[in-house]
Scaffold this active site. Sequence first.
Site, PDB file in Angstrom:
ATOM      1  N   PRO A   6      -1.920  16.004   8.814  1.00  0.00           N
ATOM      2  CA  PRO A   6      -2.756  16.608   7.769  1.00  0.00           C
ATOM      3  C   PRO A   6      -4.003  15.768   7.545  1.00  0.00           C
ATOM      4  O   PRO A   6      -3.910  14.559   7.329  1.00  0.00           O
ATOM      5  CB  PRO A   6      -1.834  16.603   6.532  1.00  0.00           C
ATOM      6  N   MET A   7      -5.173  16.394   7.614  1.00  0.00           N
ATOM      7  CA  MET A   7      -6.446  15.677   7.462  1.00  0.00           C
ATOM      8  C   MET A   7      -7.374  16.502   6.581  1.00  0.00           C
ATOM      9  O   MET A   7      -7.624  17.681   6.866  1.00  0.00           O
ATOM     10  CB  MET A   7      -7.083  15.436   8.836  1.00  0.00           C
ATOM     11  N   GLN A  61       1.478  20.182   3.022  1.00  0.00           N
ATOM     12  CA  GLN A  61       1.514  18.847   2.426  1.00  0.00           C
ATOM     13  C   GLN A  61       1.004  18.910   0.993  1.00  0.00           C
ATOM     14  O   GLN A  61      -0.053  19.500   0.730  1.00  0.00           O
ATOM     15  CB  GLN A  61       0.676  17.839   3.204  1.00  0.00           C
ATOM     16  N   CYS A  91      -1.757   8.578   1.559  1.00  0.00           N
ATOM     17  CA  CYS A  91      -3.218   8.649   1.466  1.00  0.00           C
ATOM     18  C   CYS A  91      -3.758   7.359   0.881  1.00  0.00           C
ATOM     19  O   CYS A  91      -3.392   6.978  -0.234  1.00  0.00           O
ATOM     20  CB  CYS A  91      -3.635   9.841   0.610  1.00  0.00           C
ATOM     21  N   LYS A 138       5.714  11.690   4.067  1.00  0.00           N
ATOM     22  CA  LYS A 138       4.832  10.943   4.971  1.00  0.00           C
ATOM     23  C   LYS A 138       4.326   9.721   4.226  1.00  0.00           C
ATOM     24  O   LYS A 138       3.807   9.839   3.101  1.00  0.00           O
ATOM     25  CB  LYS A 138       3.654  11.799   5.432  1.00  0.00           C
ATOM     26  N   HIS A 170       3.080   6.347   9.114  1.00  0.00           N
ATOM     27  CA  HIS A 170       1.858   5.815   9.726  1.00  0.00           C
ATOM     28  C   HIS A 170       2.076   4.314   9.874  1.00  0.00           C
ATOM     29  O   HIS A 170       2.275   3.614   8.881  1.00  0.00           O
ATOM     30  CB  HIS A 170       0.656   6.101   8.826  1.00  0.00           C
ATOM     31  N   ASN A 214       3.283   7.959  13.428  1.00  0.00           N
ATOM     32  CA  ASN A 214       1.885   8.360  13.337  1.00  0.00           C
ATOM     33  C   ASN A 214       1.038   7.092  13.374  1.00  0.00           C
ATOM     34  O   ASN A 214       1.461   6.049  12.903  1.00  0.00           O
ATOM     35  CB  ASN A 214       1.650   9.146  12.040  1.00  0.00           C
ATOM     36  N   GLY A 215      -0.160   7.205  13.957  1.00  0.00           N
ATOM     37  CA  GLY A 215      -1.072   6.074  13.959  1.00  0.00           C
ATOM     38  C   GLY A 215      -1.437   5.598  15.347  1.00  0.00           C
ATOM     39  O   GLY A 215      -0.571   5.136  16.097  1.00  0.00           O
TER      40      GLY A 215
END
Length: 603
Positions: A6-7, A61, A91, A138, A170, A214-215
């Site tokens: 999600p971005m 999300q 975030c 997340k 992440h 993630n990452g």
Amino acid sequence: MLSIAPMMEYTDNSFRDMARTVTKRTRLYTEMVVSGTLWFNEARIDEALRFGAEQHPVALQVGGSDPLLLAHAAALGALYGYDEVNLNCGCPSERVASAGCFGAAMMLRPELVRECCEAMIEAVRLVGKADSCAVTVKCRLGADDMDSYEEYRSFADQVAAAGVKHLIVHARKCWLAGLNPKDNRNVPPLRPEWVLRLAAEERAAPSGMRISLNGHVRTLREAAHLLRLQPAPEKSPSELEAAREAEAAREAEGPNGAATAAAAAAAAAAAPASDAGAGALGVTSAAPGPFSAGLVRPPAVKAVKRPSSDGDSPALGPQRKRSKQTRFDKLVSGTATRLYDGPVLWAPPLEAPPPPPASSLVAGGASLPCTDRSPLLDSVMVGRGAYDLWRFADADRAVFGEANPPLTRGQAIRRYLSEHVPREEQAILDSATHLGRSLMRWSRVRTEASKPVLLLLRGMRDGNKCRAAITQGVTVERRKIRAWVKREMGKDKAAAAAVAAEAAAEAAAADGAVSAQPQPDGAATRPMPASLSDAVEAAKASFARRTVTPDAAVVAELRALMAQVRPLAEVVEDGLALAPEGALDELPPSDPAAPWWDPVDIL
């Protein structure tokens, strides 16, 4: 097994429709939706949550810190048909963290995260969607002064105790004060070994929570390798000795010659036949060949300074020094299989993308049986790598072992425009009750719909020329629409002021009944839900009222104005006409045994 992260300002409804055109299996995520927005601005619920059925599998999300508001959001997501509702605890924006304490700031309050997850899971159950909609989390490895694996492990334990079956991590921590979101994606060191260690530990834990990484995953090849990582099979002492000798011989062929061979042999001689730390995870040794244990040394470390909002710069402690090839680069390329302080791993070689094992990601968050030789990671999430969207045209074959959609780049763009744009414009007409607001929404939809086209043209020969022409054409038409918006909204200026004054009076009368979570400008106040059942019933009522009756006069006038603007498909075709011959005709491979297909070397 593979998902796009999600971005904000990227993974909107338009992006997801384009992504689904080029890959049928990759899991898609929405932008983060604030739970307070769904509660305090009911009129925008359908616009925020509506999506096409072809987007499955797709996840919503949400961000927030109030358990009841998050329960309301989770119930709405389940009712709208999302396969997953994901709580954002990662975030790194300081602005987000200070506005109601959500995002990565939630990692500092693991008990609150557990309470929120329990409320979300119960809300999904109460609307009858527990079998089709999973609640997931997340997060990062930590926030601010959370520097140890034990603190990260403790947070994961709270998440698992709430009943969450899937945790997406992440592999970096973040600093809420001192680093902006961009720096938080690069400055804190990568620690994928923590994620892999947690995955190995959860394999034997009663909760059986699945772990995803993630990452810094940049290519499908890297994602495929990570998805194949599994505990290394046990080897006899003679096999281990043969593996060390083979590794030393390979090193001798490198650019450093005999010196490299001598160093490798010394490392092999010093390496134990089994590893106590890995043995605690049920893993004792590594596979032969390039996947051998004990040959990967920790990189050099240096002390760096931690940014601070008050001007102080306490030492951050050891951090990996940047080198030509980092530990993570070696892991995803197959040249290293042991991460420091992590389990000993092995992965099949990647000469070609063979069909992978079946994913354990199933509806409702249920887990499939996990054997000792099954992959450690449930899935890999790609973030900025998705900016080059055309790379995912090979995702179904490379990661899922299925046939790719038989579309060239040009065909994918034209199919998206022919299906997505008319559907979005019809949705605006079906809910048009005010001309000015409908025009504003139409302008926003056209702009958002053009962005995925620009992303799909990245990496193409002379793609920048096409992108510039499309952007210019969209801007010209947007200015025309905005002039109409200004005219229509000016007519209602006095009425808008009266509505704002009335809303302010209601807010004052509420006297603290409204949550401190941020509310959209101009949104009428609404009392907080008194209980979980109230939040769920409110979600059901909002879902039932999601359709509105359009104003016939407004619809007629809106149609007339739409006819005066060039269709987006025409604007895009003008830009595509600048593409070199054959550039739009590239077709991803369909043969499962074909070599790796990388349209762009590095993102």
